[in-house]
Design an enzyme around this catalytic site. Structure first.
Site, PDB file in Angstrom:
ATOM      1  N   GLU A  75       0.835  -1.205   0.000  1.00 47.78           N
ATOM      2  CA  GLU A  75       0.000   0.000   0.000  1.00 47.78           C
ATOM      3  C   GLU A  75       0.870   1.255   0.000  1.00 47.78           C
ATOM      4  O   GLU A  75       1.858   1.337   0.722  1.00 47.78           O
ATOM      5  CB  GLU A  75      -0.905   0.004   1.235  1.00 47.78           C
TER       6      GLU A  75
ATOM      7  N   LYS B 113     -20.863  -7.057   3.683  1.00 47.81           N
ATOM      8  CA  LYS B 113     -20.088  -6.479   2.580  1.00 47.81           C
ATOM      9  C   LYS B 113     -19.789  -7.560   1.530  1.00 47.81           C
ATOM     10  O   LYS B 113     -19.783  -7.301   0.330  1.00 47.81           O
ATOM     11  CB  LYS B 113     -18.782  -5.846   3.108  1.00 47.81           C
TER      12      LYS B 113
HETATM   13  P1  FAD Z   1     -16.731  -0.315   7.913  1.00 53.08           P
HETATM   14  O1  FAD Z   1     -16.130  -1.669   7.828  1.00 53.08           O
HETATM   15  O2  FAD Z   1     -17.800   0.021   6.980  1.00 53.08           O
HETATM   16  O3  FAD Z   1     -17.318  -0.051   9.361  1.00 53.08           O
HETATM   17  C1  FAD Z   1     -16.577   0.420  10.438  1.00 53.08           C
HETATM   18  C2  FAD Z   1     -17.458   0.473  11.675  1.00 53.08           C
HETATM   19  O4  FAD Z   1     -18.529   1.386  11.473  1.00 53.08           O
HETATM   20  C3  FAD Z   1     -18.124  -0.825  12.011  1.00 53.08           C
HETATM   21  O5  FAD Z   1     -17.311  -1.629  12.762  1.00 53.08           O
HETATM   22  C4  FAD Z   1     -19.328  -0.352  12.738  1.00 53.08           C
HETATM   23  O6  FAD Z   1     -18.993  -0.010  14.054  1.00 53.08           O
HETATM   24  C5  FAD Z   1     -19.716   0.878  12.022  1.00 53.08           C
HETATM   25  N1  FAD Z   1     -20.706   0.608  10.970  1.00 53.08           N
HETATM   26  C6  FAD Z   1     -20.552   0.853   9.653  1.00 53.08           C
HETATM   27  N2  FAD Z   1     -21.647   0.519   8.958  1.00 53.08           N
HETATM   28  C7  FAD Z   1     -22.534   0.047   9.860  1.00 53.08           C
HETATM   29  C8  FAD Z   1     -23.864  -0.442   9.761  1.00 53.08           C
HETATM   30  N3  FAD Z   1     -24.506  -0.516   8.595  1.00 53.08           N
HETATM   31  N4  FAD Z   1     -24.463  -0.835  10.896  1.00 53.08           N
HETATM   32  C9  FAD Z   1     -23.817  -0.767  12.061  1.00 53.08           C
HETATM   33  N5  FAD Z   1     -22.570  -0.312  12.222  1.00 53.08           N
HETATM   34  C10 FAD Z   1     -21.923   0.089  11.143  1.00 53.08           C
HETATM   35  N6  FAD Z   1      -9.302   5.479   5.295  1.00 53.08           N
HETATM   36  C11 FAD Z   1      -9.220   6.468   4.368  1.00 53.08           C
HETATM   37  O7  FAD Z   1      -9.684   7.592   4.615  1.00 53.08           O
HETATM   38  N7  FAD Z   1      -8.634   6.229   3.144  1.00 53.08           N
HETATM   39  C12 FAD Z   1      -8.131   5.027   2.801  1.00 53.08           C
HETATM   40  O8  FAD Z   1      -7.623   4.848   1.684  1.00 53.08           O
HETATM   41  C13 FAD Z   1      -8.210   3.965   3.750  1.00 53.08           C
HETATM   42  N8  FAD Z   1      -7.736   2.720   3.475  1.00 53.08           N
HETATM   43  C14 FAD Z   1      -7.896   1.711   4.381  1.00 53.08           C
HETATM   44  C15 FAD Z   1      -7.495   0.406   4.021  1.00 53.08           C
HETATM   45  C16 FAD Z   1      -7.653  -0.652   4.915  1.00 53.08           C
HETATM   46  C17 FAD Z   1      -7.218  -2.036   4.498  1.00 53.08           C
HETATM   47  C18 FAD Z   1      -8.213  -0.405   6.208  1.00 53.08           C
HETATM   48  C19 FAD Z   1      -8.353  -1.537   7.196  1.00 53.08           C
HETATM   49  C20 FAD Z   1      -8.617   0.869   6.563  1.00 53.08           C
HETATM   50  C21 FAD Z   1      -8.477   1.942   5.654  1.00 53.08           C
HETATM   51  N9  FAD Z   1      -8.908   3.231   5.965  1.00 53.08           N
HETATM   52  C22 FAD Z   1      -8.815   4.239   5.026  1.00 53.08           C
HETATM   53  C23 FAD Z   1      -9.476   3.534   7.288  1.00 53.08           C
HETATM   54  C24 FAD Z   1     -11.004   3.429   7.302  1.00 53.08           C
HETATM   55  O9  FAD Z   1     -11.562   4.366   6.419  1.00 53.08           O
HETATM   56  C25 FAD Z   1     -11.486   3.704   8.726  1.00 53.08           C
HETATM   57  O10 FAD Z   1     -11.100   2.677   9.579  1.00 53.08           O
HETATM   58  C26 FAD Z   1     -12.983   4.002   8.853  1.00 53.08           C
HETATM   59  O11 FAD Z   1     -13.238   4.430  10.186  1.00 53.08           O
HETATM   60  C27 FAD Z   1     -13.873   2.823   8.606  1.00 53.08           C
HETATM   61  O12 FAD Z   1     -14.074   2.561   7.267  1.00 53.08           O
HETATM   62  P2  FAD Z   1     -14.404   1.021   6.854  1.00 53.08           P
HETATM   63  O13 FAD Z   1     -14.878   0.940   5.473  1.00 53.08           O
HETATM   64  O14 FAD Z   1     -13.243   0.207   7.233  1.00 53.08           O
HETATM   65  O15 FAD Z   1     -15.587   0.778   7.862  1.00 53.08           O
END
Ligand code: FAD
Length: 281
Positions: A7, A156
């Site tokens: 990454e 997802k």
């Molecule tokens: P999700 O997996 O969608 O959810 C995170 C949390 O939100 C869940 O655990 C839950 O508590 C809550 N939640 C979400 N949807 C629901 C629902 N429908 N019902 C109930 N609870 C819900 N950030 C950036 O800004 N840019 C990047 O390029 C980036 N790359 C990343 C790559 C990886 C591999 C990882 C692990 C993280 C990355 N992040 C990035 C960080 C990420 O954006 C943050 O951790 C953010 O807070 C959560 O996004 P997510 O899609 O991982 O969350």
């Protein structure tokens, strides 16, 4: 053979761009399965992410994965990024909810996607993308439990995700416990272990606090008092990352994803010593 991916984040300045391209040049011969480029909070790097991914497509043989979040953007804006990715030749997207620019509680845009689930569904509907999502071995900081995170991961997957990459953890046992919980929950897509080799322990600790990753006492002890000793920190970092990767490989993880922080040295050394990627041949 264990798969590898790297990454990078889009550079902010010309000098940072040079550093990034040196790192890409150094790591490319390892022939990773893909390289991913992050998307800044609130879409702040939209154009830089796109330019970086496009340059990877145009100038290297690497397969890029472009990150995308749904923070602070209407659905139409996110959809146009998706379409731009598609026309630039991007076939793999890392789909995330993202964080607010001030890291406060997530507020969906009034006309935006409400989170990663809707974003994955939009990607699946709009194009023939390979869709990767996040997974959290030590629980997302906003989540009520690891089980709730796993339920969301399963949703997802149902929406179209074909692979997950884990948030970095320093406690390898947490990765192993998480793998077992995923298996028990019936998750069968590849779950790639995220590894963050870094010599900047103070920065890593700060990032770990922000994303809820545990910093084991033995690791903090190893770095204790080495703030002005970059050489020793580098040796420790390489040793820690090699141990972590070796354990994950021995435990059957088929793919490791390195959060390179745009630095090649440590990741290159770890891949060399463990004969990962083209270093195997
Ligand atoms: P999700 O997996 O969608 O959810 C995170 C949390 O939100 C869940 O655990 C839950 O508590 C809550 N939640 C979400 N949807 C629901 C629902 N429908 N019902 C109930 N609870 C819900 N950030 C950036 O800004 N840019 C990047 O390029 C980036 N790359 C990343 C790559 C990886 C591999 C990882 C692990 C993280 C990355 N992040 C990035 C960080 C990420 O954006 C943050 O951790 C953010 O807070 C959560 O996004 P997510 O899609 O991982 O969350």
């Amino acid at each position: 053979m264990t798969g590898i991916s790297f990454e990078f984040f889009p550079p902010k300045s010309e000098a940072a761009g040079e550093k990034l391209w040196q790192s890409i040049g150094r790591l490319a011969p390892l022939a990773p399965d893909f390289v991913s480029v992050t998307y800044g909070a609130g879409g702040t790097t939209r154009d830089r992410t796109h330019a970086c991914v496009k340059r990877i497509i145009d100038e290297t043989d690497l397969k890029p994965a472009a990150h995308l979040t749904c923070v602070a953007a209407a659905k139409s804006e996110v959809d146009s990024v998706i379409d731009d990715y598609a026309s630039a030749g991007v076939r793999h997207v890392v789909a995330l909810r993202g964080d607010m620019p001030d890291m406060g509680a997530f507020q969906p845009h009034a006309d935006g996607y409400t989170g990663s689930l809707e974003l994955v569904a939009a990607l699946a509907a709009r194009g023939n993308f390979d869709i990767t999502v996040s997974a959290y071995p030590e629980k997302h900081p906003e989540s009520v439990s690891i089980d709730a995170d796993i339920d969301l991961l399963k949703a997802k997957i149902d929406a179209g995700a074909t692979r997950a990459i884990t948030q970095f953890v320093f406690d390898t046992e947490a990765h192993l416990r998480f793998r077992d919980r995923l298996a028990a929950a019936g998750v069968t897509i590849p779950v790639i272990a995220g590894i963050m080799p870094t010599t900047n322990f103070t920065g890593a600790k700060r990032m770990a606090e922000a994303c809820g990753a545990n910093v084991p006492a033995w690791l903090a002890d190893a770095y204790e008092g080495l703030e002005d000793d970059a050489d020793t920190r580098k040796h420790i970092a390489a040793s820690v990352a090699v141990d972590q990767c070796r354990k994950l490989i021995d435990e059957g993880f088929g793919h490791l994803h390195f959060y390179t922080l745009n630095q090649a040295d440590l990741t290159f050394a770890v891949c060399r010593i463990l004969k990962l990627g083209a270093a195997a041949s």
